[in-house]
Scaffold this motif. Structure first.
Motif, PDB file in Angstrom:
ATOM      1  N   ARG A   1      41.602  35.274  22.274  1.00 43.57           N
ATOM      2  CA  ARG A   1      41.293  35.771  23.614  1.00 43.57           C
ATOM      3  C   ARG A   1      41.826  34.818  24.681  1.00 43.57           C
ATOM      4  O   ARG A   1      42.340  35.253  25.723  1.00 43.57           O
ATOM      5  CB  ARG A   1      39.780  35.944  23.774  1.00 43.57           C
ATOM      6  CG  ARG A   1      39.208  37.198  23.118  1.00 43.57           C
ATOM      7  CD  ARG A   1      37.811  37.494  23.627  1.00 43.57           C
ATOM      8  NE  ARG A   1      36.882  36.380  23.400  1.00 43.57           N
ATOM      9  CZ  ARG A   1      36.186  36.188  22.282  1.00 43.57           C
ATOM     10  NH1 ARG A   1      36.304  37.069  21.282  1.00 43.57           N
ATOM     11  NH2 ARG A   1      35.358  35.176  22.159  1.00 43.57           N
TER      12      ARG A   1
ATOM     13  N   ASP B   1      44.404  35.877  27.573  1.00 43.54           N
ATOM     14  CA  ASP B   1      44.116  35.718  28.997  1.00 43.54           C
ATOM     15  C   ASP B   1      45.178  34.852  29.681  1.00 43.54           C
ATOM     16  O   ASP B   1      45.626  35.157  30.798  1.00 43.54           O
ATOM     17  CB  ASP B   1      42.731  35.079  29.184  1.00 43.54           C
ATOM     18  CG  ASP B   1      41.606  36.002  28.754  1.00 43.54           C
ATOM     19  OD1 ASP B   1      41.851  37.219  28.622  1.00 43.54           O
ATOM     20  OD2 ASP B   1      40.477  35.504  28.523  1.00 43.54           O
TER      21      ASP B   1
ATOM     22  N   ALA C   1      48.560  36.777  30.210  1.00 40.27           N
ATOM     23  CA  ALA C   1      48.480  38.133  30.768  1.00 40.27           C
ATOM     24  C   ALA C   1      49.626  38.428  31.720  1.00 40.27           C
ATOM     25  O   ALA C   1      50.013  39.585  31.913  1.00 40.27           O
ATOM     26  CB  ALA C   1      47.137  38.316  31.481  1.00 40.27           C
TER      27      ALA C   1
END
Length: 380
Positions: free
Chosen positions: A47, A51, A54
């Motif tokens: 994750r 992030d 992105a």
């Protein structure tokens, strides 16, 4: 002087990490021990990478990037540190018909609020991206996109202008469909160029530029013309024009090129397109081969594929390129430019004897003898 380069796919190996199972017993629990490090948490690391990636970094804002993503292949944790193998995928908008990819190694550190990316580099053995070498500058031409690191604005503008001149010259020589635009990478040094291509610097010493790309049809990232700052700087204005037109020809003919295409045809056609419309004579364009012919060393056959390999005898490689150019020049003069283009198209999908018969009405022996006679007459 550029071989047709095939893109190498990098296989990323997944490494699954599992915590050891807890020991169970039927006795009273022992006194509390010091707390152990937290169990690996691959999901949290993934994750954090998602992030962080992105969007492209702000320093790349000038590059027309789209579909930017890091696809995690494996996670390895060691206490408060983690190492991730990932595949970077992106497109250059208006140029890449399919995503380009790059094998990456991403490092993270655990903080009080979670995982934070602390480093991003090419995976071991993988080529670098231009922005790994510094903040890139961007110049957009009418038919070109030039990305450079450590190069002056004037140098990049000159490269864009030269590429813009090469594109219509190539379109005039190659009527087949192609994008009509080119991506040029301008690294700061020969070593930086080699890092982009994943090979030793000596491989490219003395060359003006090379082209990377996937052969054959189908959607693919756009070819990149990678300029050798040392070799290119040593060329005359005419030499730079020849080099860039040669490389852009490889870009234009990529979809028609396959493993079947002989190197003498792909390299010779690129030089023919570059010299087309200039007053260059055979003696001027083929000095090494002319010296060999005058010594009585007339080639017995068209250059073999391995004669074009980088890193060997420069004089021998020059003779191969010059001979290939004169072979394509002969075909265009005797059978016509349309026949040369048709030969190139056919040779990428059929055996060469079939392509020669269908395009020229001759065989390899007939073409070779006509070429040898041309060398005798024009290089005396």
């Amino acid at each position: 002087m550029t071989p047709v380069r095939r893109r190498t796919a990098v296989r990323l190996l997944a490494l699954a990490l599992c915590p050891l199972p807890a020991l169970a017993g039927c006795t009273d629990p022992a006194p509390s021990a010091p707390s152990a490090p937290s169990a690996p948490d691959d999901a949290a690391v993934r994750r954090a990478v998602a992030d962080w990636s992105a969007a492209p970094p702000a320093r790349l804002a000038g590059i027309p990037l789209e579909d930017w993503s890091y696809r995690v292949a494996s996670v390895r944790q060691d206490g408060v540190r983690a190492s991730v193998r990932a595949e970077l995928r992106y497109r250059l908008a208006g140029h890449d018909a399919a995503p380009a990819s790059s094998a990456r190694e991403v490092e993270l550190t655990r903080t009080g609020t979670g995982w934070r990316v602390t480093a991003d580099r090419p995976a071991p053995g993988a080529p670098a991206q231009l922005w790994d070498q510094g903040d890139p500058a961007v110049v957009r031409g009418a038919h070109s996109l030039v990305l450079g690191v450590g190069r002056s604005p004037r140098e990049l503008a000159d490269l864009a202008a030269a590429a813009d001149r090469a594109v219509p010259a190539v379109s005039a020589a190659w009527p087949g469909p192609w994008a009509g635009r080119v991506v040029v990478l301008a690294p700061a040094t020969l070593d930086a160029m080699a890092a982009l291509l994943g090979r030793p610097a000596d491989t490219y010493r003395g060359l003006g530029a090379v082209t990377t790309g996937s052969t054959g049809g189908g959607p693919a990232p756009a070819d990149r013309v990678v300029v050798n700052p040392e070799g290119y700087a040593g060329l005359s204005e005419a030499g730079r024009r020849i080099v860039l037109t040669h490389e852009v020809t490889h870009v234009a003919t990529r979809a028609a090129t396959s493993a079947r295409t002989p190197q003498w045809l792909s390299e010779g056609f690129a030089d023919w397109a570059a010299y087309r419309g200039t007053p260059t004579t055979p003696g001027e364009g083929a000095p090494e081969l002319a010296r060999a012919v005058r010594r009585g060393e007339l080639p017995g056959a068209l250059p073999a594929d391995d004669a074009f390999a980088f890193g060997g005898d420069p004089a021998a490689a020059a003779r191969a390129y010059e001979g290939a150019w004169l072979a394509c020049r002969l075909v265009a003069a005797r059978w016509g430019e349309a026949a040369l283009v048709r030969l190139y198209e056919l040779a990428g999908r059929e055996p060469l004897p079939v392509a020669l018969e269908r395009a020229l009405g001759t065989d390899a022996a007939g073409l070779t003898e006509a070429w040898r006679e041309t060398l005798r007459q024009e290089l005396r």
